[in-house]
Design a protein around this motif. Structure first.
Motif, PDB file in Angstrom:
ATOM      1  N   LEU A   1      54.357  47.995  48.424  1.00  0.00           N
ATOM      2  CA  LEU A   1      53.799  48.371  49.721  1.00  0.00           C
ATOM      3  C   LEU A   1      53.407  47.123  50.502  1.00  0.00           C
ATOM      4  N   ALA A   2      52.742  46.188  49.849  1.00  0.00           N
ATOM      5  CA  ALA A   2      52.338  44.961  50.527  1.00  0.00           C
ATOM      6  C   ALA A   2      53.551  44.146  50.969  1.00  0.00           C
ATOM      7  N   THR A   3      54.579  44.111  50.130  1.00  0.00           N
ATOM      8  CA  THR A   3      55.777  43.330  50.452  1.00  0.00           C
ATOM      9  C   THR A   3      56.433  43.821  51.734  1.00  0.00           C
ATOM     10  N   ARG A   4      56.314  45.109  52.029  1.00  0.00           N
ATOM     11  CA  ARG A   4      56.920  45.652  53.247  1.00  0.00           C
ATOM     12  C   ARG A   4      56.304  45.042  54.505  1.00  0.00           C
ATOM     13  N   LEU A   5      55.148  44.397  54.375  1.00  0.00           N
ATOM     14  CA  LEU A   5      54.491  43.783  55.525  1.00  0.00           C
ATOM     15  C   LEU A   5      54.980  42.368  55.796  1.00  0.00           C
ATOM     16  N   LEU A   6      55.836  41.841  54.932  1.00  0.00           N
ATOM     17  CA  LEU A   6      56.398  40.517  55.143  1.00  0.00           C
ATOM     18  C   LEU A   6      57.523  40.563  56.177  1.00  0.00           C
ATOM     19  N   THR A   7      57.833  39.411  56.735  1.00  0.00           N
ATOM     20  CA  THR A   7      59.015  39.336  57.583  1.00  0.00           C
ATOM     21  C   THR A   7      60.247  39.602  56.724  1.00  0.00           C
ATOM     22  N   PRO A   8      61.291  40.203  57.282  1.00  0.00           N
ATOM     23  CA  PRO A   8      62.456  40.603  56.470  1.00  0.00           C
ATOM     24  C   PRO A   8      63.074  39.467  55.665  1.00  0.00           C
TER      25      PRO A   8
ATOM     26  N   SER B   1      52.335  35.732  56.955  1.00  0.00           N
ATOM     27  CA  SER B   1      52.275  36.185  55.574  1.00  0.00           C
ATOM     28  C   SER B   1      50.914  36.762  55.201  1.00  0.00           C
ATOM     29  N   ARG B   2      49.887  36.414  55.949  1.00  0.00           N
ATOM     30  CA  ARG B   2      48.532  36.824  55.567  1.00  0.00           C
ATOM     31  C   ARG B   2      48.342  38.337  55.478  1.00  0.00           C
ATOM     32  N   PRO B   3      48.885  39.136  56.416  1.00  0.00           N
ATOM     33  CA  PRO B   3      48.658  40.583  56.297  1.00  0.00           C
ATOM     34  C   PRO B   3      49.179  41.165  54.990  1.00  0.00           C
ATOM     35  N   CYS B   4      50.298  40.658  54.502  1.00  0.00           N
ATOM     36  CA  CYS B   4      50.839  41.136  53.223  1.00  0.00           C
ATOM     37  C   CYS B   4      49.857  40.857  52.095  1.00  0.00           C
ATOM     38  N   ILE B   5      49.366  39.620  52.024  1.00  0.00           N
ATOM     39  CA  ILE B   5      48.495  39.245  50.921  1.00  0.00           C
ATOM     40  C   ILE B   5      47.139  39.911  51.055  1.00  0.00           C
ATOM     41  N   ARG B   6      46.678  40.027  52.284  1.00  0.00           N
ATOM     42  CA  ARG B   6      45.409  40.736  52.482  1.00  0.00           C
ATOM     43  C   ARG B   6      45.511  42.172  51.983  1.00  0.00           C
ATOM     44  N   THR B   7      46.624  42.825  52.282  1.00  0.00           N
ATOM     45  CA  THR B   7      46.805  44.211  51.851  1.00  0.00           C
ATOM     46  C   THR B   7      46.800  44.315  50.331  1.00  0.00           C
TER      47      THR B   7
ATOM     48  N   GLN C   1      53.653  24.337  56.243  1.00  0.00           N
ATOM     49  CA  GLN C   1      54.242  23.617  55.128  1.00  0.00           C
ATOM     50  C   GLN C   1      55.148  24.580  54.374  1.00  0.00           C
ATOM     51  N   ALA C   2      56.463  24.320  54.384  1.00  0.00           N
ATOM     52  CA  ALA C   2      57.370  25.289  53.789  1.00  0.00           C
ATOM     53  C   ALA C   2      58.493  24.621  53.031  1.00  0.00           C
ATOM     54  N   ALA C   3      58.994  25.378  52.070  1.00  0.00           N
ATOM     55  CA  ALA C   3      60.225  24.959  51.400  1.00  0.00           C
ATOM     56  C   ALA C   3      61.381  25.432  52.258  1.00  0.00           C
ATOM     57  N   PRO C   4      62.614  25.106  51.893  1.00  0.00           N
ATOM     58  CA  PRO C   4      63.758  25.326  52.761  1.00  0.00           C
ATOM     59  C   PRO C   4      63.956  26.705  53.373  1.00  0.00           C
ATOM     60  N   ALA C   5      63.153  27.717  53.041  1.00  0.00           N
ATOM     61  CA  ALA C   5      63.489  29.013  53.634  1.00  0.00           C
ATOM     62  C   ALA C   5      62.329  29.757  54.261  1.00  0.00           C
ATOM     63  N   ASP C   6      61.318  30.206  53.510  1.00  0.00           N
ATOM     64  CA  ASP C   6      60.251  31.007  54.100  1.00  0.00           C
ATOM     65  C   ASP C   6      59.044  31.249  53.219  1.00  0.00           C
ATOM     66  N   ARG C   7      58.148  32.179  53.601  1.00  0.00           N
ATOM     67  CA  ARG C   7      56.905  32.411  52.897  1.00  0.00           C
ATOM     68  C   ARG C   7      56.389  33.847  52.922  1.00  0.00           C
ATOM     69  N   SER C   8      55.195  34.093  52.215  1.00  0.00           N
ATOM     70  CA  SER C   8      54.470  35.363  52.258  1.00  0.00           C
ATOM     71  C   SER C   8      53.356  35.447  51.245  1.00  0.00           C
ATOM     72  N   TYR C   9      52.140  35.929  51.585  1.00  0.00           N
ATOM     73  CA  TYR C   9      51.036  36.080  50.623  1.00  0.00           C
ATOM     74  C   TYR C   9      49.936  37.001  51.108  1.00  0.00           C
ATOM     75  N   GLN C  10      48.544  36.664  51.018  1.00  0.00           N
ATOM     76  CA  GLN C  10      47.483  37.633  51.332  1.00  0.00           C
ATOM     77  C   GLN C  10      46.090  37.143  51.683  1.00  0.00           C
ATOM     78  N   GLU C  11      45.255  37.899  52.414  1.00  0.00           N
ATOM     79  CA  GLU C  11      43.965  37.443  52.961  1.00  0.00           C
ATOM     80  C   GLU C  11      42.836  38.463  52.891  1.00  0.00           C
ATOM     81  N   VAL C  12      41.637  37.966  53.068  1.00  0.00           N
ATOM     82  CA  VAL C  12      40.469  38.832  53.071  1.00  0.00           C
ATOM     83  C   VAL C  12      39.866  38.832  54.474  1.00  0.00           C
ATOM     84  N   ALA C  13      39.440  39.994  54.942  1.00  0.00           N
ATOM     85  CA  ALA C  13      38.869  40.071  56.271  1.00  0.00           C
ATOM     86  C   ALA C  13      37.537  39.335  56.301  1.00  0.00           C
TER      87      ALA C  13
END
Length: 334
Positions: A36-43, A258-264, A322-334
């Motif tokens: 469910l959280a992964t669905r919040l990442l960019t495609p 990426s923060r909304p995914c990790i926050r979720t 700061q990124a590696a050759p392609a992209d990112r995604s993770y999570q946050e606290v309100a």
């Protein structure tokens, strides 16, 4: 995984696309909260996260669900998976056709995002230890196991998710978030793990409350509760909440999209602790779950945050990430 996601990630080889689809299937089937959280990442980020999860899930299934096979057979299956990964990582391209699909998807993700191969070695080492180690004397001992089984997952994710700070600054928080998620699973699954011959709650913590494996087994078998067991599990929940607190500052260090995914994921996994407490720490008798309505509300909040983050991202091209050759995604606290 949709064609759009694979196209966005630049995965064009038909066999690799099939391998990524297999990993996505494992994520969707077994990791409801994570999926469910992964669905919040960019495609473009989603296939890599599915690859990381799919490999970890397949290895875990070898350890826990290989149709009751003896430990030596499970060990050989893990070795084959590790060999598949090593050969595929060493191969320039989709990898050997005979390699397992999850290994091929993971190797491709590792190349695209420059993920340290030692993280996969450490992970497989912890998976092998599950075949021979059934308990941990202290929390420090458990942390040693969780470095490979959980902390490295957070570190694998970090290059995919991206950061707005130097990656080494975010890394300890990413590792701690992996630990927090696994501690949550350990608490929720005490009964199921006991049936597999494992107790992840440290022996010294249990002993401080007058609890040992025999008492846990008695409660599991009889369906009875015990105040001493409840007290020990409540303390283990406190240990887990402390891990979330240590992980939380890392969310703001991630790429904004990426923060909304990790926050979720952060909120939903933390909600499992609330559900366990609401159930009276009866994890020896049933699995506590976050109510569906709560999951929907958290996901809806995540969607709002995703829309805001992507709008801001479009307005401010060239923001420091700061990124590696392609992209990112993770999570946050309100």
């Amino acid at each position: 995984m949709t064609t759009r996601e694979l196209d966005a990630a630049g995965v064009t080889d038909p066999e690799l696309r099939a391998a990524y689809l297999r990993s996505r299937e494992l994520n969707a089937r077994h990791g409801r909260t994570y999926f469910l959280a992964t669905r919040l990442l960019t495609p473009d980020r989603r296939p890599a996260v599915h690859a990381l999860y799919g490999f970890a899930r397949w290895a875990d299934d070898i350890v826990d669900a290989l149709d009751g096979a003896p430990d030596d057979e499970r060990a050989r299956a893990l070795d084959r998976l590790g060999d598949d990964l090593a050969r595929t990582l060493a191969h320039d391209g989709p990898g050997p056709r005979e390699a397992h699909p999850v290994a091929r998807a993971l190797a491709d993700t590792a190349r695209r995002h420059a993920i340290d191969h030692d993280l996969f070695t450490d992970f497989l080492a912890s998976m092998r230890s599950d075949l021979t180690v059934g308990s941990y004397a202290t929390y420090d001992d458990l942390r040693g196991y969780m470095h490979g089984s959980a902390a490295v997952i957070g570190l694998q994710m970090l290059p995919v998710l991206g950061t707005v700070t130097p990656r080494e600054e975010a890394a300890p928080h990413a590792a701690e978030l992996g630990v927090a998620f696994q501690l949550t699973n350990f608490l929720r699954d005490v009964g199921e793990d006991l049936d597999r011959g494992r107790v992840y709650v440290p022996e010294d913590l249990l002993a401080a409350h007058g609890v040992d494996r025999g008492r846990l087994r008695h409660c599991r078998d009889t369906g009875r509760t015990d105040d001493r067991v409840t007290s020990a599990l409540r303390e283990f929940a406190s240990v887990t909440r402390a891990a979330y607190r240590r992980a939380a500052p890392g969310i703001a260090m991630l790429s904004p999209v990426s923060r909304p995914c990790i926050r979720t994921a952060f909120v939903l996994y933390g909600g499992i602790l609330d559900a366990v407490a609401a159930d009276g720490y009866a994890v020896l008798h049933r699995r506590s779950v976050v109510p569906r309505r709560r999951r929907a509300l958290v996901a809806a909040d995540g969607l709002v945050r995703v829309a805001a983050a992507r709008l801001t991202d479009r307005r401010s091209p060239g923001a420091p990430v700061q990124a590696a050759p392609a992209d990112r995604s993770y999570q946050e606290v309100a």
